[in-house]
Design an enzyme around this catalytic site. Sequence first.
Site, short mmCIF file in Angstrom:
data_model
loop_
_atom_site.label_atom_id
_atom_site.label_comp_id
_atom_site.label_asym_id
_atom_site.label_seq_id
_atom_site.Cartn_x
_atom_site.Cartn_y
_atom_site.Cartn_z
N HIS A 164 16.26 -17.23 28.14
CA HIS A 164 16.33 -16.92 26.71
C HIS A 164 15.12 -17.91 25.86
CE1 HIS A 164 20.14 -14.73 27.25
NE2 HIS A 164 20.33 -15.73 27.91
N SER A 285 -12.92 -21.04 16.97
CA SER A 285 -12.70 -20.25 15.98
C SER A 285 -14.04 -20.35 15.02
CB SER A 285 -11.67 -21.02 15.17
OG SER A 285 -11.74 -20.69 13.88
N LYS A 291 -10.37 -25.55 17.12
CA LYS A 291 -9.83 -24.57 17.72
C LYS A 291 -10.39 -24.14 19.32
CE LYS A 291 -6.75 -22.27 16.78
NZ LYS A 291 -6.87 -21.01 15.97
N GLU A 298 -5.05 -13.75 26.18
CA GLU A 298 -4.57 -12.67 25.00
C GLU A 298 -4.83 -11.39 25.58
OE1 GLU A 298 -4.21 -15.78 21.42
OE2 GLU A 298 -5.93 -14.58 21.48
#
Length: 489
Positions: A164, A285, A291, A298
Amino acid sequence: MINEQQSGKMWSGRFRAAADPFFDFWQRSIRFDCVLVGEELAASRAHALALHAAGILTQDECARITAALNDLGDRYARDNDELRKDREAEDIHHFVERRLTEAIGDLGLKLHTGRSRNEQIATDLRLYIRFRISVLLAHVGAWAGQLVEQAKAAGDAVMPSYTHLQRAEPVLVAHWLLAYVEMLLRDASRLEDCLTRLNYCPLGSGAVAGATLALDRTIAARELHFTAPTANSMDATSDRDFVLEYLQALTLLALHASRFAEEINLFATAEFGFVDLPEQFSTGSSAMPQKKNPDLTELVRAKVGRIHGAAETVTLLLKGLPLAYNKDMQETQEPVFAATGEAHKMSYLLAAFTRALRFRFDRMRAACETGFLNAMAAATYLVHKGVPFRKAHEKIGNAVRYCLDKGCELGDLGLEELRQFGDEFDNDFFAAIALETTVDCHDVIGGTARHRVKEALAEAAKRVQALVTKHGEVSLESLDPKEVAHAGA
């Protein structure tokens, strides 16, 4: 009278009216089935041998056709641009026939004797998928191999496991990595099963009822390394089960890749801090200089949608189709080609990415030492003292609640504090809930006990090596992206 406007078609004799120009362009498949040129040439060479054995082609004619087909292979096998731009060819079968007759005249027209485009495309797709599965299995083996290497390097390092998405129990990092190895080995077995079922040769099935010549179908099957000819001509020309099965296997591979990618995305966040993303597989970024974004994982996470979409497309295309061949089946090709390319590139990149991953074992261990990950081991301690598990569960639950109120862990409690929850607690409790002991109490086949994982790792390494030995080793050093793309095209 022959209609001159239609004379270039493979089906020109029946028609008087010229095809509508836009419809004619729209219904062609050469712009995408051009990737099947190698398979079409191989199947054509095999058919020529069958025609020679049947007495339709002389030895010299068969040799001339074969030589011309080989020349076409040398010219077109690795460059599809000219094929895509052909304004006359309807499909790859028409393209090869036209180029063959340009090279050797009307002799090239004899090659279509005793066969139909229905059986040709069924054969070409089987050859295409068969080869691409073999390449993909090599990539899957490479990725699984890198997971095994990371598991070896992790040694006895520990990390939290989650249910979970909440911390559950400590496990070895190697145990977590081997979970993905198991997934990939199942993916490999599914692809190999698909290979077994698709490896039957449709050539000789004709348009629907079988060839009208007494062809020895075993000749083409043997030449193309199929197990045997297909058993039923209607099934052979309309069967696309192997296409759907292949795409479903790719979907499961992509799904497993997506799950791995999501865990890496989570573990790379500052909140987890379990992994350092390799810079060579990350981006920055345009606005925020600090970043480092997990673009590879992804994108991998997203690819399952495209690959599963291909499987869904083919499912809906085949639903309700009557026997035998229908033009709808032409639409099954583009999803196959697209999904194949994505799966090949994704699995290759994941192998290279996994090799470059670096884990922060200190952060992982620290995460195991808070949050009561030893609660299950604590309950097991009481079970060994003769307490029924349900009672043990309740006692440890009460102890956890007490610790939460006090702001400490189970191991921080004194013996007298523990005994308020049961007289069974003794000084040996603290050793029983130590981190290594907690890991080792899972001493079953498939468990995370250290010696069990060591055994599992050795066995997994053998199975992965068998896969690599069977399907080939992939170099992860400076592989030309075009080579990976071509293998999957």
